[in-house]
Design a protein around this motif. Structure first.
Motif, PDB file in Angstrom:
ATOM      1  N   PHE A   6       0.858  -1.187   0.000  1.00  0.00           N
ATOM      2  CA  PHE A   6       0.000   0.000   0.000  1.00  0.00           C
ATOM      3  C   PHE A   6       0.893   1.236   0.000  1.00  0.00           C
ATOM      4  N   ILE A   7       0.877   1.982  -1.108  1.00  0.00           N
ATOM      5  CA  ILE A   7       1.688   3.190  -1.270  1.00  0.00           C
ATOM      6  C   ILE A   7       0.747   4.388  -1.364  1.00  0.00           C
ATOM      7  N   THR A   8       1.011   5.409  -0.567  1.00  0.00           N
ATOM      8  CA  THR A   8       0.183   6.618  -0.620  1.00  0.00           C
ATOM      9  C   THR A   8       1.017   7.814  -1.047  1.00  0.00           C
ATOM     10  N   LEU A   9       0.361   8.720  -1.760  1.00  0.00           N
ATOM     11  CA  LEU A   9       1.004   9.946  -2.247  1.00  0.00           C
ATOM     12  C   LEU A   9       0.329  11.126  -1.575  1.00  0.00           C
ATOM     13  N   GLU A  10       1.116  11.950  -0.914  1.00  0.00           N
ATOM     14  CA  GLU A  10       0.572  13.069  -0.147  1.00  0.00           C
ATOM     15  C   GLU A  10       1.261  14.373  -0.542  1.00  0.00           C
ATOM     16  N   LEU A 131       4.378   2.561   2.509  1.00  0.00           N
ATOM     17  CA  LEU A 131       5.264   3.648   2.094  1.00  0.00           C
ATOM     18  C   LEU A 131       4.415   4.857   1.727  1.00  0.00           C
ATOM     19  N   THR A 132       4.843   6.020   2.185  1.00  0.00           N
ATOM     20  CA  THR A 132       4.150   7.267   1.860  1.00  0.00           C
ATOM     21  C   THR A 132       5.139   8.258   1.270  1.00  0.00           C
ATOM     22  N   PHE A 133       4.813   8.771   0.088  1.00  0.00           N
ATOM     23  CA  PHE A 133       5.615   9.830  -0.508  1.00  0.00           C
ATOM     24  C   PHE A 133       4.963  11.172  -0.203  1.00  0.00           C
ATOM     25  N   ARG A 181       8.358   5.256   7.328  1.00  0.00           N
ATOM     26  CA  ARG A 181       7.218   5.119   6.415  1.00  0.00           C
ATOM     27  C   ARG A 181       7.244   6.152   5.300  1.00  0.00           C
ATOM     28  N   CYS A 182       7.736   7.340   5.587  1.00  0.00           N
ATOM     29  CA  CYS A 182       7.607   8.469   4.660  1.00  0.00           C
ATOM     30  C   CYS A 182       8.916   8.807   3.949  1.00  0.00           C
TER      31      CYS A 182
END
Length: 207
Positions: A6-10, A131-133, A181-182
């Motif tokens: 699960f990869i999130t883009l913020e 992972l969060t970018f 994580r980020c």
């Protein structure tokens, strides 16, 4: 079957999250990975209906608390119908926004108590991303980009500069609090450079 990732883009407005999502999906699919791209609010029929309530209309249409409740309802629908099933079948899920956006927009910039978001996340059992970018860009540049897009302004783009400055500060603070994580990406760089750095980070951290 191996659980998916699960990869999130913020990031703030106009930071290139949707562009990066498309680039990552294409690159990872070319490497033989099953990829699902999605977004918040939205990403499932019920969540898409709630999205219209959140992004359309007057800037003061909802309070931060009301927004957080709507986001939580949309997020639960999104998790139930899109994210969890994709992860269960081993796909990589790339989401344009997730609960870090609620922490930046409704908590840090909007004044919602942090404990309220924590309680909502616990209630819907929102999983932490692998992972969060954080796409970082000066808010003035980002707003210029987003306001020039075909989709037009939404409620959040109409917020004042101070609001968007607080959003950026909180995203950077989240990255500082959770460095495992980020990962911060310089969103002022060329899109190919941003994509290359993101792919490098994925290879280093997830496989």
């Amino acid at each position: 079957m191996e659980e998916g990732r699960f990869i999130t883009l913020e990031g703030g407005e106009g930071t290139g999250k949707s562009t990066l999502a498309r680039g990552l999906a294409e690159a990872l699919a070319a490497r033989g990975r099953a990829v699902v791209t999605t977004r918040e609010p939205g990403g499932a029929p019920g969540a898409d209906a709630i999205r219209a309530l959140l992004v359309q209309g007057d800037v003061n249409k909802w309070s931060a608390t009301e927004e957080a409740l709507l986001f939580a309802a949309a997020r639960l629908n999104h998790l139930t119908h899109t994210v969890r099933p994709a992860l269960a079948r081993g796909a990589i899920v790339i989401s344009d926004r997730y609960y870090d956006s609620t922490r930046a927009y409704q908590v840090a910039a909007g004044g919602l108590a942090p404990s309220v978001l924590d309680q909502l996340n616990a209630l819907i059992e929102a999983p932490a991303p692998h992972l969060t970018f954080i796409l970082d860009l000066d808010p003035s540049s980002g707003l210029s980009r987003s306001r020039g897009a075909e989709a037009g302004e939404d409620r959040f783009e109409k917020k004042d500069r101070g609001f968007h400055a607080r959003v950026r500060e909180e995203f950077l603070a989240i990255a500082a609090r959770e460095p495992k994580r980020c990962a911060i990406l310089d969103a002022s760089a060329a899109k190919d450079a941003v994509l290359a750095q993101a792919l490098k980070t994925i290879e280093a951290r997830l496989w």
